[in-house]
Structures are given as structure tokens and as C-alpha cells.
Design an enzyme around this catalytic site. Structure first.
Site, PDB file in Angstrom:
ATOM      1  N   ASP A 184      40.186  39.258  34.094  1.00 37.73           N
ATOM      2  CA  ASP A 184      39.371  38.788  32.972  1.00 37.73           C
ATOM      3  C   ASP A 184      37.927  39.286  33.098  1.00 37.73           C
ATOM      4  O   ASP A 184      37.418  39.451  34.211  1.00 37.73           O
ATOM      5  CB  ASP A 184      39.393  37.248  32.942  1.00 37.73           C
ATOM      6  N   HIS A 230      37.635  47.700  28.984  1.00 36.73           N
ATOM      7  CA  HIS A 230      39.045  47.851  29.358  1.00 36.73           C
ATOM      8  C   HIS A 230      39.263  49.160  30.118  1.00 36.73           C
ATOM      9  O   HIS A 230      39.988  49.199  31.107  1.00 36.73           O
ATOM     10  CB  HIS A 230      39.939  47.807  28.112  1.00 36.73           C
ATOM     11  N   LEU A 260      55.017  49.162  47.674  1.00 42.59           N
ATOM     12  CA  LEU A 260      54.542  48.053  46.844  1.00 42.59           C
ATOM     13  C   LEU A 260      55.295  47.988  45.514  1.00 42.59           C
ATOM     14  O   LEU A 260      55.488  49.003  44.854  1.00 42.59           O
ATOM     15  CB  LEU A 260      53.045  48.261  46.559  1.00 42.59           C
TER      16      LEU A 260
HETATM   17  C1  FPP Z   1      40.759  40.440  29.674  1.00 39.52           C
HETATM   18  O1  FPP Z   1      39.378  40.633  29.560  1.00 39.52           O
HETATM   19  C2  FPP Z   1      41.420  41.726  29.833  1.00 39.52           C
HETATM   20  C3  FPP Z   1      42.408  42.202  29.029  1.00 39.52           C
HETATM   21  C4  FPP Z   1      42.958  41.448  27.885  1.00 39.52           C
HETATM   22  C5  FPP Z   1      42.973  43.549  29.216  1.00 39.52           C
HETATM   23  C6  FPP Z   1      43.281  43.933  30.639  1.00 39.52           C
HETATM   24  C7  FPP Z   1      43.575  45.367  30.652  1.00 39.52           C
HETATM   25  C8  FPP Z   1      43.113  46.236  31.548  1.00 39.52           C
HETATM   26  C9  FPP Z   1      42.328  45.884  32.739  1.00 39.52           C
HETATM   27  C10 FPP Z   1      43.417  47.657  31.274  1.00 39.52           C
HETATM   28  C11 FPP Z   1      44.217  48.354  32.268  1.00 39.52           C
HETATM   29  C12 FPP Z   1      45.488  47.748  32.661  1.00 39.52           C
HETATM   30  C13 FPP Z   1      46.516  48.468  33.177  1.00 39.52           C
HETATM   31  C14 FPP Z   1      47.618  47.741  33.865  1.00 39.52           C
HETATM   32  C15 FPP Z   1      46.584  49.929  33.105  1.00 39.52           C
HETATM   33  P1  FPP Z   1      38.639  40.188  28.223  1.00 39.52           P
HETATM   34  O2  FPP Z   1      38.637  41.338  27.306  1.00 39.52           O
HETATM   35  O3  FPP Z   1      39.284  38.946  27.691  1.00 39.52           O
HETATM   36  O4  FPP Z   1      37.204  39.896  28.752  1.00 39.52           O
HETATM   37  P2  FPP Z   1      36.140  38.865  28.151  1.00 39.52           P
HETATM   38  O5  FPP Z   1      36.635  37.495  28.493  1.00 39.52           O
HETATM   39  O6  FPP Z   1      34.908  39.223  28.881  1.00 39.52           O
HETATM   40  O7  FPP Z   1      36.050  39.113  26.668  1.00 39.52           O
END
Ligand code: FPP
Length: 249
Positions: free
Chosen positions: A20, A37, A131
Site C-alpha cells: 500500500d 505503481h 520460491l
Molecule cells: C496500493 O496502493 C497498490 C495497488 C492497488 C497496486 C499494487 C501494484 C503494484 C505494486 C504494481 C506491481 C505489482 C506486480 C505484482 C507486478 P494505493 O494506490 O492504494 O496507494 P495509496 O493508498 O497511497 O493511494
């Protein structure tokens, strides 16, 4: 070694992660959420590497929840493109490092293109013995439980099993992580302290570790802090502390 002693080994066998904070990381830099992201992919790479180095057997990452479909269309589609790009770029290296990749979630909700990439990545790495990396996409803990219940209900209707055969073991076997030991440690970055419909069934006894660090800044040093926290825990699973100590001898 007894089960309880094995579950008190200093390294967790299975680590689950709620990644997050990408959006806040981007906003703090005057960038669009997508940039967060993208930066998050680097943290995924570092986390996979360190998990393998530290002898973790299973790593499960929450990349996109059932609820994330409600985000602005533009963000959803840029995330889907990022998954496709990350698969194209990273699978070769994962394969060379003996990592086995598996996706969990309602994959039929994904585009044909992403589903095809996922199937190829799973096939390429299927025989690897290092893994096990589980990536949760279009995943929700409640969906997972309901889905497993539906599979069992269908078997009851077809006469394959009796309703009385439905127990914890039968349900666990039909969950997305059926056959995988439950996570020992859950890490959540980004400052919130909640489970957000992640592996509701499987996290029953996980140790929970939260950090304010935003996902794009999560690095090996931060991961090691979580592992150190875990190493200090006595895991009782309903037993007494004395029973756990005896089992270790
Ligand atoms: C939450 O942060 C994150 C996500 C919904 C996306 C997670 C995806 C990645 C890390 C991309 C790569 C993943 C892989 C497996 C290749 P948020 O956007 O909710 O953050 P915020 O709370 O600050 O808005």
C-alpha cells in the site's frame, strides 16, 4: 520436528504482503498515481530477491483487489497494462532464479491478453523448485471463501460428496491457496492497520507487521525489520507458552 516447533522456526515459511502507498508516494512527488505503481514494481523485485535469500518458501503479494475495479477507469487500465509489462520484463529473470509464479484471484475477469500472459508465465515456471511467488489479482478474501463453498456445494449436488463431508479441511483445499501452508507473517506498508479483504481464511494465525513506509520505498532493510519482528514471536496456536518451549527441545 513437531508442527508447533516447525512453526516457531526463526524464518517464516510464508510471507504475505499488502503493498500500500503507491498513490501517496506519487502525489508527494507531484506525479500521477501510475508513477507510484510503476515505482512499486522495483519494490516487488527487491522483496522477491530478499525472500529467496532469507529462505522464505512462499511469498504472496496483493496486487489488485476485487474492490480495486471501482477505481477510476484510467487507473485500472494502467495497472492492467503494468501487469502485462511486468510479466513480459520479469518472467525471464524469475525463471532463471528458479522462482515459481502463480496467480490467484478471479482471473476470468481479466483481459484475454493478461490471462494469456499469466498462463504462459505459470507454464514457464511450473517446474521451478525455489520460491513460490503468488500474485493476487482480482482477488478478495470473501470471494475466495464463497468460491470454495460453491465448488463444494456443486459436488454435494452431483452426489460426489455428502454435506457432512464439508469441514475446514475440505474448504481449505478448495481455497485459492489450497495446498500451501498458511502465511506466518503479514506485512502491510503505507501506514494503515487492516486486512482489506486479503487472505481472510489463511491469515487466521499470521503475525501482523505494519509499517508507515510507502510501498515504493519498501526495501530489503525494511523487509529485514519485519523478519526480525517475526523471529521474536512465540507462536502458540492455542497452546501454552510452556508447551511451545517443550516442543522445541
Ligand atoms: C496500493 O496502493 C497498490 C495497488 C492497488 C497496486 C499494487 C501494484 C503494484 C505494486 C504494481 C506491481 C505489482 C506486480 C505484482 C507486478 P494505493 O494506490 O492504494 O496507494 P495509496 O493508498 O497511497 O493511494
Amino acid at each position: 520436528m513437531s508442527d508447533i516447533a516447525a512453526n516457531n522456526a526463526s524464518a517464516p515459511k510464508h510471507v504475505a504482503v499488502i503493498m500500500d502507498g503507491n498513490g501517496r508516494w506519487a502525489r508527494a512527488r507531484g506525479k500521477k498515481r501510475h508513477a507510484g505503481h510503476r515505482a512499486g514494481v522495483n519494490s516487488v523485485r527487491a522483496t522477491v530477491e530478499l525472500a529467496a535469500e532469507r529462505g522464505v518458501s512462499y511469498l504472496t503479494l496483493f496486487a489488485f483487489s476485487s474492490e480495486n475495479w471501482q477505481r477510476p477507469k484510467e487507473e485500472v487500465s494502467s495497472l492492467m497494462s503494468l501487469f502485462i509489462e511486468a510479466l513480459r520484463r520479469e518472467v525471464g529473470e524469475l525463471h532463471r532464479n528458479n522462482v515459481r509464479l502463480r496467480f490467484i484471484g478471479a482471473r476470468e475477469q481479466l483481459s484475454e491478453r493478461l490471462m494469456r500472459r499469466i498462463a504462459e508465465a505459470e507454464q514457464t515456471t511450473a517446474k521451478n523448485t525455489g520460491l513460490m511467488l503468488n500474485v493476487a489479482v482480482a482477488y478478495g478474501g470473501r470471494w475466495d471463501i464463497a468460491n470454495a463453498a460453491q465448488v463444494l456445494a456443486t459436488r454435494v449436488v452431483s452426489g460426489e460428496i455428502d454435506a457432512a463431508d464439508i469441514n475446514e479441511e475440505a474448504l481449505a483445499a478448495e481455497m485459492q491457496l489450497g495446498g500451501t501452508p498458511d502465511p506466518d507473517l503479514l506485512i502491510r506498508t503505507g501506514g494503515e492497520q487492516r486486512i482489506s479483504n486479503f487472505l481472510l481464511w489463511n491469515l487466521a494465525y499470521a503475525e501482523l507487521w505494519f509499517t508507515d513506509v510507502l510501498w515504493p520505498e519498501f526495501d530489503k532493510a525494511e523487509f529485514d525489520k519485519a523478519l526480525a519482528y517475526y523471529a521474536e514471536k512465540q507462536r502458540r496456536f492455542g497452546h501454552t507458552g510452556e508447551q511451545v518451549e517443550e516442543a522445541k527441545c
